[in-house]
Every structure is written in structure tokens, then in C-alpha cells.
Design a protein around this motif. Structure first.
Motif, PDB file in Angstrom:
ATOM      1  N   SER A  20      49.335  19.749 -20.957  1.00 54.63           N
ATOM      2  CA  SER A  20      50.641  19.289 -21.401  1.00 54.63           C
ATOM      3  C   SER A  20      50.718  19.263 -22.925  1.00 54.63           C
ATOM      4  CB  SER A  20      50.916  17.904 -20.833  1.00 54.63           C
ATOM      5  OG  SER A  20      52.119  17.389 -21.337  1.00 54.63           O
ATOM      6  N   ILE A  21      49.680  18.780 -23.566  1.00 49.69           N
ATOM      7  CA  ILE A  21      49.671  18.735 -25.030  1.00 49.69           C
ATOM      8  C   ILE A  21      49.608  20.144 -25.599  1.00 49.69           C
ATOM      9  CG2 ILE A  21      48.286  18.055 -27.023  1.00 49.69           C
ATOM     10  CD1 ILE A  21      47.650  15.489 -25.538  1.00 49.69           C
ATOM     11  N   TRP A  22      48.839  21.024 -24.969  1.00 48.40           N
ATOM     12  CA  TRP A  22      48.704  22.397 -25.457  1.00 48.40           C
ATOM     13  C   TRP A  22      50.044  23.142 -25.378  1.00 48.40           C
ATOM     14  CZ3 TRP A  22      45.299  24.727 -28.324  1.00 48.40           C
ATOM     15  CH2 TRP A  22      45.295  26.111 -28.411  1.00 48.40           C
ATOM     16  N   LYS A  23      50.825  22.883 -24.327  1.00 53.97           N
ATOM     17  CA  LYS A  23      52.100  23.573 -24.155  1.00 53.97           C
ATOM     18  C   LYS A  23      53.222  22.964 -24.998  1.00 53.97           C
ATOM     19  CE  LYS A  23      52.813  26.502 -21.846  1.00 53.97           C
ATOM     20  NZ  LYS A  23      52.831  27.915 -22.190  1.00 53.97           N
ATOM     21  N   GLN A  35      47.518  18.211 -32.606  1.00 55.12           N
ATOM     22  CA  GLN A  35      47.732  18.590 -31.212  1.00 55.12           C
ATOM     23  C   GLN A  35      46.542  19.376 -30.681  1.00 55.12           C
ATOM     24  OE1 GLN A  35      51.552  20.631 -31.537  1.00 55.12           O
ATOM     25  NE2 GLN A  35      52.246  19.435 -29.788  1.00 55.12           N
ATOM     26  N   VAL A  36      46.052  20.313 -31.459  1.00 53.67           N
ATOM     27  CA  VAL A  36      44.921  21.132 -31.033  1.00 53.67           C
ATOM     28  C   VAL A  36      43.682  20.264 -30.861  1.00 53.67           C
ATOM     29  CG1 VAL A  36      43.390  23.018 -31.717  1.00 53.67           C
ATOM     30  CG2 VAL A  36      45.858  23.228 -32.070  1.00 53.67           C
ATOM     31  N   PHE A  38      43.478  17.010 -30.283  1.00 54.81           N
ATOM     32  CA  PHE A  38      43.609  16.103 -29.140  1.00 54.81           C
ATOM     33  C   PHE A  38      43.492  16.848 -27.818  1.00 54.81           C
ATOM     34  CE2 PHE A  38      45.935  12.892 -26.542  1.00 54.81           C
ATOM     35  CZ  PHE A  38      45.048  11.850 -26.767  1.00 54.81           C
ATOM     36  N   ALA A  39      44.050  18.060 -27.749  1.00 55.65           N
ATOM     37  CA  ALA A  39      43.938  18.854 -26.527  1.00 55.65           C
ATOM     38  C   ALA A  39      42.490  19.239 -26.256  1.00 55.65           C
ATOM     39  CB  ALA A  39      44.814  20.099 -26.632  1.00 55.65           C
ATOM     40  N   VAL A  40      41.743  19.589 -27.291  1.00 55.24           N
ATOM     41  CA  VAL A  40      40.326  19.948 -27.121  1.00 55.24           C
ATOM     42  C   VAL A  40      39.520  18.731 -26.684  1.00 55.24           C
ATOM     43  CG1 VAL A  40      38.252  20.689 -28.370  1.00 55.24           C
ATOM     44  CG2 VAL A  40      40.394  21.939 -28.650  1.00 55.24           C
ATOM     45  N   ILE A  41      39.804  17.574 -27.265  1.00 58.79           N
ATOM     46  CA  ILE A  41      39.095  16.350 -26.873  1.00 58.79           C
ATOM     47  C   ILE A  41      39.377  16.021 -25.408  1.00 58.79           C
ATOM     48  CG2 ILE A  41      39.041  13.842 -27.223  1.00 58.79           C
ATOM     49  CD1 ILE A  41      39.401  14.416 -30.233  1.00 58.79           C
ATOM     50  N   LEU A  42      40.633  16.137 -24.996  1.00 56.99           N
ATOM     51  CA  LEU A  42      40.970  15.877 -23.593  1.00 56.99           C
ATOM     52  C   LEU A  42      40.319  16.901 -22.671  1.00 56.99           C
ATOM     53  CD1 LEU A  42      44.723  14.818 -23.520  1.00 56.99           C
ATOM     54  CD2 LEU A  42      42.738  13.453 -22.950  1.00 56.99           C
ATOM     55  N   LEU A  43      40.252  18.154 -23.107  1.00 51.14           N
ATOM     56  CA  LEU A  43      39.615  19.179 -22.292  1.00 51.14           C
ATOM     57  C   LEU A  43      38.127  18.893 -22.117  1.00 51.14           C
ATOM     58  CD1 LEU A  43      39.933  21.863 -20.806  1.00 51.14           C
ATOM     59  CD2 LEU A  43      39.427  23.002 -22.967  1.00 51.14           C
ATOM     60  N   LEU A  44      37.459  18.504 -23.178  1.00 51.67           N
ATOM     61  CA  LEU A  44      36.036  18.160 -23.076  1.00 51.67           C
ATOM     62  C   LEU A  44      35.819  16.945 -22.176  1.00 51.67           C
ATOM     63  CD1 LEU A  44      34.857  18.716 -26.760  1.00 51.67           C
ATOM     64  CD2 LEU A  44      34.334  20.120 -24.761  1.00 51.67           C
ATOM     65  N   ALA A  45      36.678  15.951 -22.306  1.00 52.44           N
ATOM     66  CA  ALA A  45      36.569  14.769 -21.451  1.00 52.44           C
ATOM     67  C   ALA A  45      36.805  15.135 -19.989  1.00 52.44           C
ATOM     68  CB  ALA A  45      37.564  13.698 -21.900  1.00 52.44           C
ATOM     69  N   ALA A  46      37.742  16.055 -19.733  1.00 53.97           N
ATOM     70  CA  ALA A  46      38.006  16.487 -18.370  1.00 53.97           C
ATOM     71  C   ALA A  46      36.811  17.211 -17.777  1.00 53.97           C
ATOM     72  CB  ALA A  46      39.239  17.395 -18.342  1.00 53.97           C
ATOM     73  N   VAL A  47      36.193  18.073 -18.567  1.00 47.97           N
ATOM     74  CA  VAL A  47      35.016  18.799 -18.088  1.00 47.97           C
ATOM     75  C   VAL A  47      33.872  17.836 -17.799  1.00 47.97           C
ATOM     76  CG1 VAL A  47      33.239  20.449 -18.796  1.00 47.97           C
ATOM     77  CG2 VAL A  47      35.636  20.983 -19.172  1.00 47.97           C
ATOM     78  N   LEU A  48      33.647  16.887 -18.689  1.00 49.09           N
ATOM     79  CA  LEU A  48      32.575  15.917 -18.479  1.00 49.09           C
ATOM     80  C   LEU A  48      32.828  15.040 -17.251  1.00 49.09           C
ATOM     81  CD1 LEU A  48      31.789  14.784 -22.129  1.00 49.09           C
ATOM     82  CD2 LEU A  48      30.342  16.124 -20.605  1.00 49.09           C
ATOM     83  N   ALA A  49      34.058  14.569 -17.084  1.00 51.52           N
ATOM     84  CA  ALA A  49      34.367  13.722 -15.939  1.00 51.52           C
ATOM     85  C   ALA A  49      34.238  14.495 -14.638  1.00 51.52           C
ATOM     86  CB  ALA A  49      35.776  13.151 -16.069  1.00 51.52           C
TER      87      ALA A  49
END
Length: 58
Positions: A20-23, A35-36, A38-49
Motif C-alpha cells: 500500500s505504501i509502495w503504490k 515512503q521507500v 518505510f516500505a522496505v522496513i515493512l517488507l523486511l518485517a513481513a519476511v521475518l514474521a
């Protein structure tokens, strides 16, 4: 419901937030630096979770 399932679902939620943030870019300026980041941080957190959830399910 086990903690592994909760982590996988939470990872999917974070992945959706990153998408959502990336788009959400500006019409003329494109994506801003924060934005970039925060999107990367969320992506890394998603992969880890998600990885942690899968490992707990195994």
C-alpha cells in the motif's frame, strides 16, 4: 490457533501495508525517500514474521 499461524497472518498484513505504501506515490514527484524507507522496513518485517511463523509451524 497457534502462534505460527498468527505470525504468518501478521506477515501477510505487513506485506499488504508495504504494498500500500509502495503504490501510494505522488502524481508528479513519484515516491518520496521516507515512503521507500518505510516500505522496505515493512517488507523486511513481513519476511521475518512469515519466516518465523513457518518455522514455528514445522
Amino acid at each position: 490457533m497457534t502462534s505460527g499461524v498468527v505470525l504468518v497472518v501478521f506477515g501477510g498484513f505487513l506485506l499488504g501495508g508495504a504494498w500500500s505504501i509502495w503504490k501510494a506515490d505522488h502524481d508528479t514527484k513519484g515516491r518520496t525517500g521516507p515512503q521507500v524507507v518505510f516500505a522496505v522496513i515493512l517488507l523486511l518485517a513481513a519476511v521475518l514474521a512469515t519466516a518465523a511463523g513457518v518455522l514455528r509451524l514445522i
